[in-house]
Design an enzyme around this catalytic site. Structure first.
Site: not given
Length: 343
Positions: A28, A26
């Site tokens: 963010d 991922d």
């Protein structure tokens, strides 16, 4: 209790970067926050890459194109190509393309990432409900998305046009804190129209997992994320191991209270966890031991004793909490114990 219910974080004798061929990272809250690299991320990823691990960047944020994301990562010191980036925009574009004729018009409420992904699938992005779209798609449009875009989506959805969303994350990390995400924008249209929720492509749902595997070809993937309700749940849905890092949305209290579908395979402080093995959490004397810590559930609360790395204390507490909860959610007070390990 189900035999598949995870009751403690797993151990791994080898570095995770050696035990898995591909890290599905991922962005963010894991690699960066608010555009700036998270501490230790750049160096840890460089070492993992040099050791032969393939790094793929998997994001529910549909705002930017893969090219823009790759350029940003490279500027931060994490070399990346557009082909290394998989977005929920790509996943939702494939989901739509599977259901409508080629060349169809799709009303877009979101950023350039959505438009590029739709064109890649032979679809035509349009801006108005009066352009006769056969579908409506919503994705994160950044902080400056005009309010009128929600009105266009609402007009079309109210007429019965099929409705799609890249993801429904209610929040998104930023440099200044937690901001509203695409899920909040989807709620605006749902409230305005009274329509059923849209078809969703992003994590934790299967379309995103499918898109990721198709584009990376990973054989032994490890999902790395900061969110229980997207990254970790998505890994569990896909039958893939996961590493939760504590650099984004999820804190210790949320982890201890995680229902089975949200429990990660491994837990670590940050991306340096890719470069090491994961310690055993062992049962001992009615409690659980990890590193220098012993944790147990007693007297209506979680209790921890010892010293050492805070994340080892958290791992031991996870075992105590998850074992106590079984297939449910641990409602024992863990605040004092978390403070005791320094979290």
């Amino acid at each position: 209790m189900s035999q598949q219910t995870r009751t403690r974080p797993d151990a791994c004798a080898r570095a995770l970067s050696e035990a898995y061929d591909t890290a599905l990272l991922d962005l963010d809250g894991v690699v960066y926050a608010g555009g700036e690299a998270i501490a230790h991320a750049v160096d840890a990823l460089a070492v993992a890459r040099a050791g032969g691990m393939h790094l793929a960047y998997v994001t529910n944020n549909a705002f930017r194109t893969p090219e823009a994301v790759a350029e940003h990562l490279t500027e931060l010191g994490v070399p990346a190509e557009a082909s290394d980036v998989i977005t929920s925009a790509q996943a939702v574009a494939r989901l739509i393309a599977d259901q409508v004729p080629g060349g169809s018009r799709v009303l877009v409420v979101g950023g350039e990432g959505l438009r590029v992904a739709l064109r890649e699938r032979g679809l035509v992005p349009v801006e108005s409900a009066d352009d006769d779209p056969v579908a409506v798609v919503q994705g994160y449009g950044g902080p400056d998305l005009a309010w009128g875009r929600f009105a266009e989506a609402s007009y079309a959805v109210a007429r019965g046009v099929p409705w799609f969303a890249s993801n429904t994350d209610l929040t998104i990390p930023s440099a200044r804190g937690i901001a509203p995400g695409n899920g909040a924008a989807v709620e605006v249209v749902r409230i305005a129209t009274g329509a059923e929720p849209p078809q969703v492509a992003g994590k934790p749902l299967p379309p995103m997992h499918r898109e990721t595997i198709l584009r990376t070809g990973a054989e032994r993937p490890l999902v790395v994320g900061d969110r229980l309700d997207t990254d970790i749940e998505g890994a569990n849905v896909g039958g893939v191991d996961s590493l939760l890092v504590l650099t984004g949305v999820t804190d210790g209290a949320q982890l201890l209270a995680a229902a089975p579908k949200y429990r990660p395979t491994y837990v670590d402080a940050d991306l340096r966890g890719l470069l090491s093995g994961q310690p055993e959490v062992a049962e001992a004397g009615g409690g659980f031991v990890c590193g220098g810590w012993t944790a147990s559930a007693r007297g209506g609360e979680l209790v921890v004793e010892g010293e050492g790395a805070a994340v080892d204390g958290l791992r031991a507490l996870c075992a105590a909490a998850w074992t106590y909860a079984g297939d449910g959610v641990c409602e024992l007070d863990g605040g004092k114990a978390l403070g005791g390990v320094g979290l």
